[in-house]
Design a protein around this motif. Structure first.
Motif, mmCIF file in Angstrom:
data_model
loop_
_atom_site.group_PDB
_atom_site.id
_atom_site.type_symbol
_atom_site.label_atom_id
_atom_site.label_comp_id
_atom_site.label_asym_id
_atom_site.label_seq_id
_atom_site.Cartn_x
_atom_site.Cartn_y
_atom_site.Cartn_z
ATOM 1 N N PHE A 147 23.214 2.918 2.720
ATOM 2 C CA PHE A 147 22.570 3.211 1.648
ATOM 3 C C PHE A 147 21.583 2.254 1.515
ATOM 4 C CE2 PHE A 147 22.534 2.093 -2.941
ATOM 5 C CZ PHE A 147 21.571 3.262 -3.280
ATOM 6 N N SER A 148 20.105 2.837 1.223
ATOM 7 C CA SER A 148 19.069 2.097 1.243
ATOM 8 C C SER A 148 19.007 0.954 0.153
ATOM 9 C CB SER A 148 17.971 2.966 1.166
ATOM 10 O OG SER A 148 17.941 3.634 -0.170
ATOM 11 N N GLY A 243 12.527 5.475 -6.770
ATOM 12 C CA GLY A 243 13.307 6.849 -6.535
ATOM 13 C C GLY A 243 12.463 7.929 -7.221
ATOM 14 N N ALA A 244 12.094 7.782 -8.457
ATOM 15 C CA ALA A 244 11.347 8.827 -9.241
ATOM 16 C C ALA A 244 10.002 9.266 -8.306
ATOM 17 C CB ALA A 244 11.003 8.160 -10.590
ATOM 18 N N VAL A 245 9.390 8.212 -7.970
ATOM 19 C CA VAL A 245 8.020 8.701 -7.124
ATOM 20 C C VAL A 245 8.641 9.489 -5.900
ATOM 21 C CG1 VAL A 245 6.213 7.846 -5.876
ATOM 22 C CG2 VAL A 245 6.753 6.742 -8.159
ATOM 23 N N VAL A 246 9.497 8.958 -5.234
ATOM 24 C CA VAL A 246 9.991 9.483 -4.050
ATOM 25 C C VAL A 246 10.273 10.963 -4.252
ATOM 26 C CG1 VAL A 246 11.769 9.583 -2.012
ATOM 27 C CG2 VAL A 246 10.563 7.356 -2.585
ATOM 28 N N ALA A 247 10.986 11.230 -5.383
ATOM 29 C CA ALA A 247 11.691 12.620 -5.706
ATOM 30 C C ALA A 247 10.577 13.466 -5.886
ATOM 31 C CB ALA A 247 12.554 12.518 -6.974
ATOM 32 N N VAL A 248 9.254 13.224 -6.498
ATOM 33 C CA VAL A 248 8.245 13.971 -6.851
ATOM 34 C C VAL A 248 7.044 14.338 -5.898
ATOM 35 C CG1 VAL A 248 6.636 12.437 -7.866
ATOM 36 C CG2 VAL A 248 7.050 14.579 -8.923
ATOM 37 N N PRO A 333 -3.957 8.319 -1.047
ATOM 38 C CA PRO A 333 -3.813 9.273 -0.305
ATOM 39 C C PRO A 333 -4.977 10.567 -0.582
ATOM 40 C CG PRO A 333 -2.088 9.868 -1.663
ATOM 41 C CD PRO A 333 -2.644 8.459 -1.981
ATOM 42 N N LYS A 334 -5.787 10.918 0.311
ATOM 43 C CA LYS A 334 -6.789 11.978 0.254
ATOM 44 C C LYS A 334 -6.538 13.275 0.507
ATOM 45 C CE LYS A 334 -10.222 8.379 1.207
ATOM 46 N NZ LYS A 334 -11.443 7.917 2.067
ATOM 47 N N THR A 335 -5.287 13.317 1.178
ATOM 48 C CA THR A 335 -4.880 14.875 1.569
ATOM 49 C C THR A 335 -3.499 14.955 1.442
ATOM 50 O OG1 THR A 335 -4.094 14.397 3.768
ATOM 51 C CG2 THR A 335 -6.613 14.779 3.559
ATOM 52 N N PRO A 336 -2.828 16.164 0.993
ATOM 53 C CA PRO A 336 -1.497 16.350 1.076
ATOM 54 C C PRO A 336 -0.667 15.695 2.318
ATOM 55 C CG PRO A 336 -2.694 18.497 0.558
ATOM 56 C CD PRO A 336 -3.675 17.414 1.388
ATOM 57 N N SER A 337 -1.106 15.700 3.466
ATOM 58 C CA SER A 337 -0.464 15.206 4.428
ATOM 59 C C SER A 337 -0.120 13.756 4.248
ATOM 60 C CB SER A 337 -0.957 15.365 5.777
ATOM 61 O OG SER A 337 -2.215 15.018 6.015
ATOM 62 N N GLU A 338 -1.391 13.092 3.800
ATOM 63 C CA GLU A 338 -1.189 11.533 3.649
ATOM 64 C C GLU A 338 -0.366 11.326 2.298
ATOM 65 O OE1 GLU A 338 -5.081 10.154 2.871
ATOM 66 O OE2 GLU A 338 -5.739 10.381 5.105
ATOM 67 N N LEU A 339 -0.305 12.305 1.500
ATOM 68 C CA LEU A 339 0.818 12.080 0.143
ATOM 69 C C LEU A 339 2.068 12.032 0.695
ATOM 70 C CD1 LEU A 339 1.164 11.600 -2.905
ATOM 71 C CD2 LEU A 339 0.600 14.023 -2.986
ATOM 72 N N PRO A 344 8.547 8.277 2.643
ATOM 73 C CA PRO A 344 9.443 7.539 3.374
ATOM 74 C C PRO A 344 9.361 6.242 3.388
ATOM 75 C CG PRO A 344 8.381 9.506 4.703
ATOM 76 C CD PRO A 344 7.579 9.335 3.489
ATOM 77 N N SER A 345 8.005 5.627 3.243
ATOM 78 C CA SER A 345 7.925 4.303 3.113
ATOM 79 C C SER A 345 8.320 3.690 1.821
ATOM 80 C CB SER A 345 6.289 3.604 3.450
ATOM 81 O OG SER A 345 5.587 4.525 2.263
#
Length: 530
Positions: A147-148, A243-248, A333-339, A344-345
């Motif tokens: 568990f993280s 957790g809230a940020v990772v979820a959205v 982040p400047k692109t969706p992929s960067e966002l 994960p981090s």
């Protein structure tokens, strides 16, 4: 806060709190110093109320011959230190991150759990297959290291376990008398060989020992401080924010990418003859617009988190995703992929530092202790040992501990925890603080004890002016003499030196090696002591 005449607060600073945490209501934490002025705070009232409930439960059980350890105490006052930490644990177990982890492990949290902070396991009921409607259940013990949020969960569980290793938890407001006792450093008197009347008498004597004071808190045993409670609440809040940020983030990134594609398709329909440069400009414009929308998404910040404290945010106030990321030192982040790559981090935060750092305590403060202060600390140690048959602080503080080989190898930090909880260690820590000065540290008494242990083992450096090289000498042992040798060889050579010079005994030498190498040559501890 009491102002200490010889306070060293202006000289030293406290390191920033480490992130971690889940979404509790804001805590009102009270400085226990107020109690010394006979002003009863809400926390004081909570402690007294809990003591009454605890005593009532034990008396009722004793009158009917029930095992006092199995007594359940209900309506635990939330303002007591025990109640506050139970609430923190409840918030963690109810957090989305932990519930998702428990679901993956097929654990039924609704029936209560048993946490072993020492082994890093959780025991709970397990239902039948997740894909069936079977009601058959059984107990299952699972390693919780995966568990993280385990480092924070372990810290809270350790604090609640007190003098024990494990705790049972179902609700924050109900607990076994055994769990309450070990949190406050008590030992419940229970001997099955006693007659009912004798057992009742032993319980009565036990209660009488502290009932007049009206609180379970001991003047000598270690007890979570206000700083401990604040730190747990803050880390829990930080974990909840992450957790809230990772979820959205995944949905925001996917929506932004989809919107950009739709914008480009619309631009192509409107102007079928777009040149390559015009298409690239349209793509850049759509990306900037959609990413701005994504980064303007409001994120509700946990009011107990360090982020809320550092930015002076009031409860219920949200910040944009952009503000949150910038506030944590992340590139926007400047692109969706960067966002999407940010999630994960954040989901796997940096590991927490060792609970007691490099075991140097006060010796590792930002402003180092002077040689003069270290000599004063050595005199404090001498005074504490003046009536002892052996002039050995480590032996003195571990006399009542079981220094088994497995614990020394797998979890020496656990033995350090046990030492710090002892009344003898706390007395030395308070004496050092009085002799040298107060310090702006979350755990000043523990820091003084750790420093005392190190100084007692390395007196040769303390009383040599100038002192031995802090890089190459440990307790009179020259690390250069074993340069290039294996970690196990270095440990054995140092252990032999400590025994030969009388700084440690065969019983304590492994722990002495751990304390010394943790500060001066951590890599020499090798696997198992990291």
């Amino acid at each position: 806060m009491i102002v200490v005449a010889n306070s060293r607060l202006p000289e030293l600073s406290t390191p920033a709190l480490i992130n971690a945490g889940s979404s509790p209501a804001p805590l009102t934490l009270i400085d226990t110093e107020v109690s010394r002025h006979d002003v009863e705070t809400p926390q004081d009232k909570g402690e007294r109320a809990l003591a009454r409930l605890y005593a009532q439960g034990l008396k009722a059980a004793s009158s009917v011959g029930q095992d006092p350890r199995k007594v359940s105490v209900t309506d635990i006052p939330p303002s007591s230190s025990f109640g506050q930490l139970r609430a923190r644990l409840g918030d963690m177990l109810k957090s989305p991150a932990f519930k998702a982890w428990a679901q993956e492990k097929q654990l039924d949290l609704s029936q209560g759990v048993t946490l072993d902070a020492s082994r890093g396991t959780i025991t709970a009921k397990r239902a039948g297959s997740a894909f069936s409607f079977s009601t058959e259940t059984r107990n299952q013990t699972v390693d919780v290291h995966s568990f993280s949020g385990w480092p924070l969960l372990q810290n809270v569980a350790k604090a609640l376990a007190g003098s024990g290793n494990s705790i049972e938890f179902k609700t924050a407001t109900t607990a076994r008398a055994a769990d309450i006792a070990q949190f406050y450093g008590h030992t419940l008197p229970f001997d099955p060989s006693l007659s009912p009347s004798e057992q009742d008498a032993s319980i009565t004597d036990y209660i009488a020992g502290w009932e007049r004071k009206g609180t379970l808190i001991s003047d000598t045993a270690s007890h979570p401080s206000q700083a401990d409670l604040e730190r747990h609440a803050s880390k829990l809040g930080d974990q909840n924010n992450r957790g809230a940020v990772v979820a959205v983030i995944p949905k925001l990134a996917a929506d932004a990418a989809s919107s950009i594609a739709q914008d480009l398709a619309a631009a192509a329909r409107e102007t079928p003859t777009l040149t390559e440069d015009e298409y690239l400009e349209a793509s850049n414009q759509a990306t900037r617009q959609r990413m701005q929308e994504a980064l303007d998404t409001p994120i509700e910040i946990d009011p107990t988190s360090s982020y809320a404290r550092d930015h002076d945010l009031k409860p219920g106030v949200a910040v944009t995703l952009r503000e949150y990321l910038v506030g944590h030192g992340l590139l926007v982040p400047k692109t969706p992929s960067e966002l999407a790559a940010i999630a994960p981090s954040l989901a796997s935060p940096p590991p927490l530092s060792p609970e007691h750092g490099n075991m140097g305590g006060a010796l590792s403060w930002p402003t180092l202790l002077s040689n003069k202060d270290q000599r004063t600390l050595s005199r404090v140690i001498d005074d504490a040992l003046k009536n002892e048959p052996q002039d050995n602080l480590l032996e003195h503080l571990t006399r009542d501990l079981n220094l088994d080989e497995k614990t020394l190898k797998d979890d020496p930090g656990r033995i350090i925890d046990d030492i710090l909880k002892s009344s003898n260690a706390q007395a030395i820590g308070r004496a050092a603080e009085q002799a040298i000065g107060e310090i702006a540290s979350p755990e000043p008494i523990n820091d003084w004890v750790l420093a005392a242990l190190y100084v007692s083992l390395d007196k040769q450096s303390v009383f040599t002016d100038p002192s031995f090289s802090t890089r190459t000498h440990i307790a009179g042992f020259d690390l250069n003499s074993v340069s290039g040798r294996s970690a196990s060889y270095i440990r054995k050579a140092l252990a032999h030196h400590l025994i030969q010079t009388g700084l440690a005994t065969p019983r304590t030498v492994d722990l002495a090696v751990f304390i010394l190498l943790s500060r001066k040559a951590h890599r020499a501890l090798g696997q198992g002591h990291t």
